[in-house]
Design an enzyme around this catalytic site. Sequence first.
Site, short mmCIF file in Angstrom:
data_model
loop_
_atom_site.label_atom_id
_atom_site.label_comp_id
_atom_site.label_asym_id
_atom_site.label_seq_id
_atom_site.Cartn_x
_atom_site.Cartn_y
_atom_site.Cartn_z
N HIS A 58 4.61 14.90 -12.78
CA HIS A 58 5.94 15.28 -12.30
C HIS A 58 5.82 16.59 -11.53
O HIS A 58 5.20 17.54 -12.00
CB HIS A 58 6.90 15.45 -13.48
N HIS A 85 9.76 22.72 -4.23
CA HIS A 85 10.84 22.29 -5.12
C HIS A 85 12.14 22.83 -4.53
O HIS A 85 12.44 24.01 -4.65
CB HIS A 85 10.61 22.82 -6.53
#
Length: 675
Positions: free
Chosen positions: A129, A175
Site C-alpha cells: 500500500h 501522496h
Amino acid sequence: MQKTHNYKVFKCFSRKFRIGGVEPPPYVKLIFAKYSCGGAHIETAQLRRFLAEVQGEEGSTVADAERIVEEVARRRQNRSELADHHPPSLSLDDFFHFLLSDDLNQAIKTQVHHDMTAPLPHYFIYTGHNSYLTGNQLSSDCSDVPIIKALQAGVRVIELDIWPNSTKDDIQVIHGRTLTTPVSLIRCLWSIREYAFIASPYPLIITLEDHLTPDLQAKVAEMISVTFGDTLYYPQSGCLEKFPSPESLKYRIIISTKAPKEDVESKSVKGKENSLQKEGDEDEEESPRGEECDLLAELEDEETVRAKQRSLLEWDVSEPMNDQEASSHKTKFMYILDPFGFDNESYEDDENSSTDSRPGQSETHPDYKLLITIQAGKPKGGLKSALSIGSNQIRRLSLSEQALEKAAASHGADLVRFTQKNVLRIYPKGTRVNSSNYKPMLGWMHGAQMVAFNMQVLFLEICRGSEGFICFAGEILSKGLSQLFVLRGDQEDLLKFVGHGKPLWLMQGMFRCNGGCGYIKKPRFLMMKGPHREVFDPKRTLPVKTTLKVGVHMGDGWSSDFSPRHFDSYSPPDFYLKLHVVGVPADDTKKKTKIIDDNWFPEWDESFVFSLTVPELALLRIEVREHDRSEKDDFGGQTCLPVSELRPGIRSVPLFDKKGEKYKSVRLLMQFEFL
C-alpha cells in the site's frame, strides 16, 4: 572452549555464566544413539532412515543423505574426519549442527509447489500500500527505495499515486494533498523494471491511483510502454474477458487502474458514486472543522506554531485513541505543518475517488486505456450492487479495512462469491497516518486476493527513559535520515505506531508460503459453491479437521547476536516462548512455555496441542520474550509460519527482529506433528 561472562551485582560481587558453546541436549543424544545403533557416527543409510521415520521425508534416498553429510562436513571443515569413515557419516556434533541448520533442515517448504495455472482470482497476492512512501502517510518522502525493498521481499503488487507536477507538464508520484515530497514517475518505473523479478518470476501488478489529465495520461502510456517493452502485458482486444494464470504471465508486468468508462462520470453524482466507500469510511472522511478554526485562532506567532509542532511530533501513543480522535489528530498534524495549504476534505486514500481530481476531463487517452489490463473501481448503487457484478464482467474492487468489516458482517457470502471470479483489494483506513497496519486474516477468510499493507522502511530505536519507553523514529532514504519523530509510551504501542508489529509479522509469515513467490493458491473451499450457491462462511464453527502438536525443544544464537548485557545487566536472560495460532475465530489459540532462568541456551522441552478446523488458513505465530521482574518483558525474536506449509519432524526455526529482518544466528529447535 566455553566462553563465560562476569555479571556484577550491586557492585559488590560477580556471577560467572556460560555464554558460548551450546551442546547437544539429552533428547538429541537419545535420537543419535537410536539411529547410530549406539555407535559414534550415523552413516548415510541410518541418516536416510531418520529422515523417513522422524522427519516424514519418505521419499528421501541415500544420495540425499550423502549430500547432507558432505555439506555439513564442508561447513564444519572436517573433511579429513569424513574421509576416515566409509561410508560417509556424521558425529554427534555434526548431527546436532545439521538439526540447527535452517537451510538444511527447514521448518517449511522452500520451493514453489502450488498449482500456478489457475486464473489470478484463485490466489492470494503479496500486496503493498502506497509503496513509494518512506514513512508516515502525511509528511514523509516519496522514493523508489521502498519500492525496491518491497520487490526484493517478494511483493507482487506495487501501488503508485500519480499526479501532475507543479508546472503540469510532467508526472510525479506523491501522496496527494499531503506534505509528502514527490519522486518522479520515470524513476519509479526504472527501478521497477530493474527489480521486478529479482525475488519471483510471477507477474508484477502495478496499481495506479490516477489524478491526471488526458495529455499526461498519454505521456504515462509512452513512459510505461518504452520502459517495460515486451514485459508489459495487456489484452490485444482491449477488454480482458478472463483472468490469465500466474504461470502464463511469468516475467510480465500488468497495469491496473480505474475503468475508462468511470473516468467520464460527472462530479454531480459524486455523492452517489462514493456511497460504497462511505459505508466503511465515514470516520475517515470527517473533518473536525470547528477544531481547525480554533487552532487557527491560536496561531498568533511563530513560537506558537513551533510549540504546536512539538506537541504533535512528541506524541504519547500509549493513550487510547479511537478513529475520530486519530482523524482529529491527523487534521491538526497536517494543518500545523502547512496551516494555509491544507484541505482535509480533499484528502483521498483510494483510486475509487481519484476521478474527482480531474475536473473538466472528458475522456481518457486511448493509448492509456489500452494498457489497463485489470480494471478497477465500482458500479453505482452501494455495496450490494458492487458485489453483484454480471457474469460477463471481471474487475478489481477496493474496500478500506472499515468497509471490509461492515461488508463481512452483512454481506460475507457475497464477498466470497465475488472473489471467486473477481479481485478484491483491501487497504488501510485513512487514519493510519503512522503507516501502521490492520489484521489481515478477515480479508483472507473472505477470499480477498490483495490485502494491501504498509511496508515502509523505518529507522527505529526504542530505549528506556525516565517516564517509560522513548522511540526515535524516522524515514530512511539513500541520502540518510530524512525526519525524526520523538514518541513516548508503552513499548508495544510504540511498535504499532511506527507500523511494525504483529499484523506485519502475520503478512510476512503468510507469504513465506509457496517458496515466497508472492502468490498463494487459495484453499479449495474458498472457490467452491454448493447446489444453492452457498459458499464458505468464516463465522460458522466447523468440526476439527486436524490437530497440530508443537514441541518446543531449545533455542540458540542470542549470545552471538546480542551483547552480554542486552537483556539483563546482572545475569543472563530468562527466556520464554509465546505461541499463537491465528486463523478463523474457532482456531484462535494462545499458549506459553515456562520461563528458563539465567540461560543463553534455554531448553524448554514442552509440547502443545492445537485443534484446527481450518488449517489451510492458520498461521503459527512464535515470539520469544525475556522475562523482566521490574519492567516490561524484552523482545527476543519472532516468526510466523503457515501451518499448511509445516514440515513434520524436528526442525530449525530461524527468528526475525521486529521489522521482519532475519537474525544472523538466533533460531529455535522445534518439532511438528499432525495427529
